[in-house]
Design an enzyme around this catalytic site. Structure first.
Site, PDB file in Angstrom:
ATOM      1  N   HIS A  28       0.830  -1.209   0.000  1.00  0.00           N
ATOM      2  CA  HIS A  28       0.000   0.000   0.000  1.00  0.00           C
ATOM      3  C   HIS A  28       0.865   1.260   0.000  1.00  0.00           C
ATOM      4  CE1 HIS A  28      -3.978  -1.943   1.095  1.00  0.00           C
ATOM      5  NE2 HIS A  28      -3.107  -2.937   1.101  1.00  0.00           N
ATOM      6  N   ASP A 134      -5.590   5.886   2.163  1.00  0.00           N
ATOM      7  CA  ASP A 134      -5.832   4.460   1.998  1.00  0.00           C
ATOM      8  C   ASP A 134      -7.233   4.178   2.519  1.00  0.00           C
ATOM      9  OD1 ASP A 134      -3.887   1.774   1.695  1.00  0.00           O
ATOM     10  OD2 ASP A 134      -5.786   1.451   2.743  1.00  0.00           O
TER      11      ASP A 134
END
Ligand code: UDP
Length: 497
Positions: A28, A134
């Site tokens: 990520h 995120d």
């Protein structure tokens, strides 16, 4: 603060200031570092939110943006690991020892709210224009609303997998399915798609506290102002458009973001310092024929069992093909280390390069000696394989990786399955060998061989790589999206300011 080298598209207006809040997990964080470079190269300013332990891993990235004169600021916030019952310095998902503390980790993440808010309020000379968060950091929704700025989410998924995930969770598709091996048709998916529960995200993984977090994430997903996707329109138009329709959100495809490194030598230090000397690695690859090497890597989180790793190694050995194999066994799997040292390394030393720990993956994939990739189908690895123009052997482990496998094998037809039947979950006790050495040998020999079907696979893979570059280069769809995104967020800043 470093200054941007290019102010294009920003004349007469305040420069758009993006606040990037990545999840602390390599799969990520890495694409978000690419995103930071990309936005800054197009003239935006970026605050990249991180924590001390993660910042240390990002030293290479910090040095590179500095050297390139990009307006990227790394912002280190204290991560309260100890306060939430985690070991001191446990600041990344790859440092978590058990799935039972995942919930604590997520709660500690949510505590970044206050220090992040304090930092953003201090930015009076250049107030934030937009948060790109995120998806797992649901708590950034409140910050965006308090500051009155848009919040875009980044899940790290491609359009195809995002669409399946959305359908499954928002329609409770798995709710009454008790048999893990029952084939489930994904309702409302634009092309026929069937998978077992065991292969679907959220299908079998049981992490304490996950449901609670998932609910918050989805609540915020419905409220967000759009999504950023590390993919490109031409790769999966139908799925991206369907996803936009179903979510009624703008999906900004700005990828493949790893291509921001294509004209630089930044690939080596990506994500972490490589455990192997890069020059040595390049020298090894340089000594091989073009397209002759198979690269094997399962990302940063996969928990391949020791027995399975041994079986994979024996399959590679039997294939007699040159290979680079990245193994993250080390202290975690001493039995694999022992097995490697007990004859295997010696037997394959003339044609096998074993990398223990962190590998310079992008650098390896881009090398002309590499002709195939055995991947766990994490989306970053998948899109990096696509950019490298190499066909892939798909070996998904968990999460959305089985969906990416479907995209590669059935839709794009640039991958072939090794034959994984179910998930190898994080923290799983399952010690079974799911893929035999024979299956590995057959898959590697087919992919690296000269059959007609393989040639076609190779041609399609090369075609995908060409399309990827076209989308990313000047006037391509992703290039234009980055510019539009910066323009749109910059205009909002001006309207507010
Ligand atoms: N990666 C790397 N070296 C390694 C392992 C992984 O550079 O030894 C990078 C890889 O290139 C990719 C990311 O880490 O960018 C992994 O993301 P992915 O989505 O493929 O898998 P995950 O780790 O999230 O399962």
């Amino acid at each position: 603060m470093t200054l941007s080298r290019s102010g294009d598209g920003q004349s007469g207006s305040a420069r758009a200031h993006f606040v990037l809040v990545p999840m602390m997990a390599q799969g990520h964080t890495i694409p978000m570092t690419d995103m930071a470079c990309l936005l800054a190269e197009h003239g935006a300013q970026v605050s990249f939110i991180t924590t001390p332990v993660n910042a240390a891993r990002l030293e290479g990235f910090a040095a590179e943006v500095e050297a390139a004169g990009l307006a990227v600021q790394l912002v280190e916030l204290h991560f309260p690991s100890v306060e939430f019952g985690l070991p001191d310095g446990c600041e990344n998902l790859d440092m978590i020892q058990s799935k039972n503390v995942f919930f604590n980790f997520m709660k500690a993440c949510a505590m970044l709210h206050e220090p992040l808010m304090a930092y953003l309020r201090e930015q009076q000379r250049s107030p934030p224009s937009c948060i790109i968060s995120d998806m797992a950091h649901w708590w950034t929704g409140d910050i965006a609303r308090e500051l009155g700025i848009p919040r875009l989410t980044f899940s790290g998924f491609c359009g195809f997998s995002s669409l399946v995930r959305y359908i499954i969770f928002h329609n409770n598709v798995l709710e009454h399915v008790t048999d893990d091996n029952e084939l489930i048709t994904i309702p409302g998916f634009p092309t026929p798609l069937e998978l077992t529960k065991a292969k679907l995200p959220g299908g079998t993984l049981c992490i304490p506290g996950m449901e609670q977090i998932r609910e918050k994430m989805f609540e915020e997903e419905l409220r967000c102002d759009g999504e950023i996707t590390n993919s490109f329109k031409e790769l999966e138009t139908l799925y991206i458009e369907s996803y936009e329709q179903i979510t009624r959100k703008k999906v900004w495809t700005i990828g493949p973001m790893c291509l921001c490194h294509r004209n630089s030598n930044r690939t080596a230090a990506r994500g972490n310092k490589a455990s192997m000397d890069e020059a040595q690695c390049l020298q090894w690859l340089d000594s091989r024929k073009p397209g002759s090497v198979i690269f094997v890597s399962f990302g940063s989180l996969a928990c391949t069992t020791p027995q399975q790793l041994v079986e994979l190694g024996l399959g590679l050995e039997a294939s007699k093909k040159p290979f680079v194999w990245v193994i993250k066994a080390g202290a975690k799997l001493p039995e694999v280390e022992e097995w490697l040292a007990d004859g295997f390394e010696e037997r394959v030393k003339d044609r096998g390069l074993i990398i223990r720990g962190w590998a310079p993956q992008l650098m390896i994939l881009q090398h002309q000696a590499v002709g195939g990739f055995v991947t766990h189908c994490g989306w970053n690895s998948t899109i990096e394989g696509i950019c490298a123009g190499v066909p892939m052997i798909t070996w998904p482990h968990f999460g959305e990786q089985f969906l990416n496998e479907k995209l590669l094998v059935d839709v794009l037809q640039i991958g072939m399955e090794v034959g994984v039947k179910g998930a190898t979950q994080w923290g799983s006790e399952n010690q079974e060998v799911m893929v035999t050495r024979d299956a590995v040998e057959t898959a590697v020999n087919t992919l690296m061989g000269e059959g007609e079907a393989t040639e076609e696979l190779r041609m399609r893979a090369e075609d995908c790589a060409i399309k990827a570059r076209r989308a990313f280069d000047e006037e391509g769809s992703s290039y234009n999206n980055v510019r539009l995104l910066i323009q749109e967020m910059g205009n909002k800043t001006n309207a507010c300011g």
